[in-house]
Each structure stands twice: as C-alpha cells, then as structure tokens.
Design an enzyme around this catalytic site. Structure first.
Site, PDB file in Angstrom:
ATOM      1  N   GLU A 161      -2.198  10.263  -0.660  1.00 26.75           N
ATOM      2  CA  GLU A 161      -3.529   9.588  -0.358  1.00 26.75           C
ATOM      3  C   GLU A 161      -3.969   9.342   1.051  1.00 26.75           C
ATOM      4  OE1 GLU A 161      -6.290   6.148   0.128  1.00 26.75           O
ATOM      5  OE2 GLU A 161      -4.438   6.266   0.545  1.00 26.75           O
ATOM      6  N   ASP A 206       0.789  -1.339  -0.001  1.00 29.71           N
ATOM      7  CA  ASP A 206      -0.150  -0.152  -0.016  1.00 29.71           C
ATOM      8  C   ASP A 206       0.896   1.226  -0.069  1.00 29.71           C
ATOM      9  OD1 ASP A 206      -2.294   1.668   0.283  1.00 29.71           O
ATOM     10  OD2 ASP A 206      -2.269   1.520   2.158  1.00 29.71           O
TER      11      ASP A 206
HETATM   12 ZN   LIG Z   1      -3.386   2.902  -0.342  1.00 27.83          ZN
END
Ligand SMILES: [Zn+2]
Length: 219
Positions: free
Chosen positions: A83, A49
């Site tokens: 993000e 991620d």
């Molecule tokens: Zn992410």
C-alpha cells in the site's frame, strides 16, 4: 542545522497479497472483502499502520466462525501488499479480477489505526446508507452508529471503488493516529486492546450484514 538523510530506493522484489475466504453458503461466487494492508513504513513496526487493520480483519472473520454464523456470500479477508509504495498489490488484484468485478458485492478496508470506532464510512450510492439503517441501529449500542457518505474509503480498495464496488471503512477515533503514523513510534504499545477489539466487532457486524443482505446494493 545539518540533516543527514539516508533513504534509498531499491529495486522491486516479488511479493504477494494474502487472501483467505469463508465460503458463502448461498452465493459463494459473490464476495465481501474485509481488508487491511500488510506492508508498513520501515521506521517503526507498523502496528497502527496497518498491523491493526490486518488484525481487525482476521479477527472479524474469526468472530464470524466462532459464532457459527453462516454468511450467504463469501467473506474474503485480504492483507494487501505494497500500500505504502504505490498499491501494487491492490492494483494487481483489481486487474486479475477485472472480469469478476460484478461479483464483488462490497469492499471494506481498515487503515486509520486502532482507535475506538464511532461508525461506518460508505462510498456508494446514497441509497446504500438508507439500507444500512438497521445495521447502524445494532452498532449504536457500542457507540459506532454513525453512517457517513464519503468520497473515498481506503487506498487499497480504491481500484474496486472506481469500478463501482460499494466501499466501506470504520470511522475511527483518529486523534492520536498522526502522532505515530509513519514514524519510529508506530509500535504495538500504542494499541489499546479493547479499542482494537471494538473495531473487529464493528467489521464483523458490517461484513456479516453485507454477506447476508437480501437485496443487491445499488451501484
Ligand atoms: Zn496504511
């Protein structure tokens, strides 16, 4: 039990999205976005991620180049910044390109790890799913032939989704994603290279199909 928590919020600093284009041969002004996000949670290294999403997006563009394919529309690879802490990068992009939203043909984001892809999520007019049937047929050979109409495809493409841009994301095997997500265990050893490569292949097929679609996608 005694917990010692050390997080702190520091002031914002200047940063940037990283953007690269493969110029379209017929409609260079029309864009198909292929993306992941550059930042990560600070405990691990952010391999799944979302290092995986950035790698998959760059490799998809690389595959298209290596195969000497000539996309008719521009394929724009974006590594979004911020993000995790409020999507400042993607929100700024949407603001900066407000007047060119209609030139954003489609947007894709990979942000669910690096697991084996089984298909493609679509957030768009249901007609788009029908138009995609021939693409799904190609993806079925690698076990990625599912097409699913969903409400949302990715945090960084949400601003574009809301502006009506058809959105896509790979449906990935997420069984182990949340074992590592946002923890110190999100490191490169959790990525299976073959599965990462499968994701690049799916993104390359979808991006090229979008870039060369005969008809515009209904909004
Ligand atoms: Zn992410």
């Amino acid at each position: 039990m005694k917990l010692v928590l050390t997080p702190q919020t520091l002031p914002d600093v200047e940063s940037a999205n990283v953007i690269a284009d493969i110029k379209g041969s017929e409609h260079p002004e029309q864009m198909v976005i292929v993306s992941g996000h550059l930042d990560s949670w600070d405990l691990g290294t952010g391999a799944i991620d979302d290092g995986a999403g950035v790698a998959v997006s760059i490799e998809a563009a690389n595959l298209i180049q290596k195969l000497h394919l000539k996309p008719k529309r521009t394929i724009r690879v974006i590594a979004w910044m911020n993000e995790e802490n409020g999507e400042a990068g993607s929100k700024q992009y949407a603001k900066d390109h407000e007047k060119q939203i209609s030139n954003h043909f489609a947007a894709m984001e990979t942000d669910s790890g690096a697991g084996h892809p089984v298909g493609v999520n679509i957030k768009a007019n249901p007609e788009v799913k029908k138009m995609f049937a021939p693409v799904a047929k190609i993806l079925q050979d690698s076990g990625a032939g599912i097409l699913d109409l969903v409400e949302h495809c990715g945090a960084d493409i949400e601003s574009l989704e809301k502006a009506g841009v058809p959105a896509f994301s790979p449906i990935q095997d997420g069984r182990f994603y949340f074992n590592y997500h946002h923890t110190a265990a999100d490191t490169l050893d959790k990525i299976v290279p073959k599965e990462l490569a499968e994701n690049s292949a799916v993104i390359a097929v979808v991006a090229y199909a979008l870039a060369n679609m005969e008809r515009p996608l209904p909004r």
